[in-house]
Design a protein around this motif. Structure first.
Motif, PDB file in Angstrom:
ATOM      1  N   SER A  45       0.818  -1.214   0.000  1.00 53.05           N
ATOM      2  CA  SER A  45       0.000   0.000   0.000  1.00 53.05           C
ATOM      3  C   SER A  45       0.854   1.267   0.000  1.00 53.05           C
ATOM      4  CB  SER A  45      -0.946  -0.015   1.200  1.00 53.05           C
ATOM      5  OG  SER A  45      -1.790   1.107   1.170  1.00 53.05           O
ATOM      6  N   GLY A  77      -5.334  -0.401   1.248  1.00 51.86           N
ATOM      7  CA  GLY A  77      -4.850   0.346   2.409  1.00 51.86           C
ATOM      8  C   GLY A  77      -4.256  -0.582   3.443  1.00 51.86           C
ATOM      9  N   GLU A  78      -4.595  -0.343   4.697  1.00 55.02           N
ATOM     10  CA  GLU A  78      -4.060  -1.152   5.791  1.00 55.02           C
ATOM     11  C   GLU A  78      -4.556  -2.588   5.744  1.00 55.02           C
ATOM     12  OE1 GLU A  78      -5.555   1.914   8.680  1.00 55.02           O
ATOM     13  OE2 GLU A  78      -3.728   1.327   9.717  1.00 55.02           O
ATOM     14  N   SER A  80      -4.730  -4.409   2.983  1.00 57.10           N
ATOM     15  CA  SER A  80      -4.254  -5.041   1.741  1.00 57.10           C
ATOM     16  C   SER A  80      -3.874  -6.512   1.943  1.00 57.10           C
ATOM     17  CB  SER A  80      -3.042  -4.290   1.192  1.00 57.10           C
ATOM     18  OG  SER A  80      -3.359  -2.945   0.942  1.00 57.10           O
ATOM     19  N   LEU A 122      -5.001   7.184   4.015  1.00 55.00           N
ATOM     20  CA  LEU A 122      -5.844   6.032   4.364  1.00 55.00           C
ATOM     21  C   LEU A 122      -7.258   6.481   4.702  1.00 55.00           C
ATOM     22  CD1 LEU A 122      -3.272   4.267   6.724  1.00 55.00           C
ATOM     23  CD2 LEU A 122      -3.887   3.516   4.429  1.00 55.00           C
ATOM     24  N   HIS A 268      -6.161  -5.735  14.473  1.00 50.77           N
ATOM     25  CA  HIS A 268      -5.601  -4.514  13.894  1.00 50.77           C
ATOM     26  C   HIS A 268      -5.593  -3.346  14.890  1.00 50.77           C
ATOM     27  CE1 HIS A 268      -4.841  -1.946  10.317  1.00 50.77           C
ATOM     28  NE2 HIS A 268      -5.539  -1.042  10.963  1.00 50.77           N
ATOM     29  N   SER A 270      -4.157  -0.436  15.228  1.00 49.50           N
ATOM     30  CA  SER A 270      -3.412   0.708  14.691  1.00 49.50           C
ATOM     31  C   SER A 270      -3.258   1.792  15.757  1.00 49.50           C
ATOM     32  CB  SER A 270      -4.119   1.273  13.460  1.00 49.50           C
ATOM     33  OG  SER A 270      -5.484   1.500  13.731  1.00 49.50           O
ATOM     34  N   ILE A 320       2.154  -1.339   6.653  1.00 47.77           N
ATOM     35  CA  ILE A 320       0.764  -1.153   6.231  1.00 47.77           C
ATOM     36  C   ILE A 320       0.140  -2.275   5.380  1.00 47.77           C
ATOM     37  CG2 ILE A 320      -0.831   0.487   5.130  1.00 47.77           C
ATOM     38  CD1 ILE A 320       0.502   1.574   7.660  1.00 47.77           C
ATOM     39  N   ASN A 356      -9.059  -1.163   7.179  1.00 48.27           N
ATOM     40  CA  ASN A 356      -8.415   0.088   6.804  1.00 48.27           C
ATOM     41  C   ASN A 356      -9.054   1.237   7.568  1.00 48.27           C
ATOM     42  OD1 ASN A 356      -6.646   1.826   5.165  1.00 48.27           O
ATOM     43  ND2 ASN A 356      -8.601   2.635   4.449  1.00 48.27           N
TER      44      ASN A 356
END
Lengths: 371, 132
Positions: A45, A77-78, A80, A122, A268, A270, A320, A356
């Motif tokens: 990404s 994006g995240e 992927s 994103l 996830h 993040s 990512i 994402n």
């Protein structure tokens, strides 16, 4: 379909190596002794901004010596990495019997400030037109959570502390040191109430998994992957703290599979708030109770369900577009009893959860152990 | 510096950014900003100007702002309830100490960025504490 190989590179600031170098390192190991693959899927990404190469999948496949192979680039994006795994699953059900999935991404070709600005891509244009910084939306959501549920900042800090405690044992993790929850509050403010220690470090990485439909032996079975799109802008959610796309994807999966008593989850995180929102959106914690549950040890390796024994995005790292492939590799290795970090003893069922932003798209993979 | 606010981009987004124009579903009435092409119910949409007064639901004080916003750091970003819909937007003319969830805010027309030092300047809507 089955995961037969799982290879990871340590996430780090790999200044000496580019996207093709990182991809080649994991792919070479994943293909050792293998007589060709039907497809190569390359998930990436931010590399499209930091080390631009269009038709990346084909370029990487050729660089691996796979002349004439079929290659597809996947960018979500995240998410992927897990998007590529979902596509691989569809190919295995139709026309392929062996698919190599590579997740690779680059976050250190620019300064950290430039990289964070790029990561705003994103999110929705309605938010990032203000150039207000990568942590803006997460900061808004974290304050909303703390005020609505009356949870203090220190209770929230148990998530990063747990991630660091887990990552300490993972040889592929970027941040291999323990931290006390108090340290999270003392760190540099990023987007108050978020500090730098609520989010992931900037590191490059690559992971590869080999998926096969009828192998002689395997690490784990990839039982199913589900996905859904949702609000790209948190302002549009009925409840901004509920990830609708994730609840939908998880719901589709649980209609077909018994997801109760899952032993291990890689999700996830993040930001600290993203982890709590995911735990609550898939029902692993009641609304408003996830932070307390984390602090009480419910999601530790010896708790009710082991969440992110790898150290998660927070401490394992978050290259990512590659992260979803790491997650599937980690869950498969846990189910095979071969994860080189903290092991979840006797694990039979596992989930990988990727999304994402705050749920413009969400993916959930369900894996089962094999005898 | 990452170039995103190039002249064609700034020009074609002038209507919704300058006037706070969103989309409204002709079938279910759902309002969105920035405007969408179809409603999430599948209905067709029309343009609608949004109310300019609202309530701050939550906010963040952003210290790690992008380089182009660094001079006005910390940047305050808010989730604002306009009644018909919510928007995420920057909060201005207020110090971090003054901002609190539940406060009344109103729309103002401000500079939101530029395409490098000599390039086109982009304007749009931000929100400030209500003065009325």
């Amino acid at each position: 379909m089955y995961v037969t190989r799982a290879v990871m590179e340590k996430i780090d600031r790999h200044y000496e190596r580019g996207v093709k170098d990182l991809a080649a390192a994991v792919a070479k190991k994943a293909l050792e002794g293998i007589d060709g693959v039907d497809y190569v899927l390359v998930a990436s990404s931010l590399s499209y901004v930091q080390e631009p190469q269009l038709d990346l999948g084909a370029h990487i496949a050729y660089s691996l010596g796979l002349r004439g192979a079929r290659a597809i680039s996947v960018e979500a994006g995240e998410a992927s990495g897990l998007a590529a795994v979902e596509l691989a699953g569809a190919l295995l059900k139709s026309k392929a019997s062996r698919v190599l999935v590579i997740g690779v991404d680059k976050l250190t070709n620019f300064t950290s400030a430039e990289t964070y600005a790029q990561l705003s891509l994103l999110y929705d244009e309605g938010v990032n037109m203000y150039s207000s910084g990568f942590g803006s939306v997460a900061g808004i959501l974290m304050r909303l959570y703390m005020e609505r549920y009356n949870v203090d900042r220190l209770t929230m800090a148990h998530w990063p502390a747990l991630m660091h405690a887990n990552a300490k044992h993972n040889p592929y993790a970027m941040l291999r040191f323990a931290i006390a929850p108090e340290k999270v509050l003392e760190a540099m403010p990023m987007a108050d109430p978020i500090t730098l220690m609520d989010s992931f470090p900037l590191g490059d990485g690559a992971a590869a998994i080999l998926l096969e439909s009828r192998p002689k032996e395997a690490l784990a079975e990839l039982a199913a992957v589900e996905a859904a799109v949702g609000h790209p802008n948190v302002a549009w959610s009925e409840d901004p703290l509920h990830i609708e796309s994730l609840a939908l994807a998880y719901g589709r999966l649980s209609e077909k599979h018994d997801l109760r008593e899952v032993d291990v989850v890689e999700l996830h995180d993040s930001f600290t708030i993203t982890a709590l929102m995911i735990l609550e959106s898939i029902g692993l914690a009641e609304k408003g109770k996830a932070a307390e549950a984390v602090a009480s040890g419910r999601f530790s390796v010896n708790g009710d369900v082991a969440v992110n024994p790898s150290g998660g995005l927070k401490a394992r790292g978050h290259p990512i577009g590659a992260t979803g492939v790491y997650q599937v590799a980690e869950v498969a290795l846990q189910l095979a009893g071969q994860f080189p970090g903290l092991k979840v003893e006797g694990a039979r069922k596992g989930l990988a959860v990727s999304l994402n932003g705050f749920g413009s798209s969400s993916y959930v993979a369900y894996l089962r152990g094999v005898e | 510096m990452m170039r995103v606010k190039t002249p064609p981009v700034v020009w074609r987004s002038r209507n919704h950014r300058y006037k706070l124009v969103g989309s409204k579903c002709k079938a279910c009435g759902e309002v969105r900003f920035p405007p969408v092409h179809f409603c999430s119910c599948g209905g067709e949409v029309e343009e609608v100007e949004l109310p300019r007064a609202g309530r701050l639901v939550s906010y963040s004080i952003v210290y790690a702002a992008d380089e182009e916003s660094r001079e006005r750091s910390p940047v305050i970003m808010g989730l604002i309830d306009l009644g018909v819909t919510r928007v995420v937007a920057e909060i201005v003319d207020a110090s971090p100490e003054e901002v609190h969830s539940g406060m009344q805010v109103e729309a103002v027309f401000r500079r939101i960025g530029e395409d490098g030092e000599t390039g086109v300047i982009a304007y749009g809507i931000k929100f400030r504490p209500a003065v009325g």
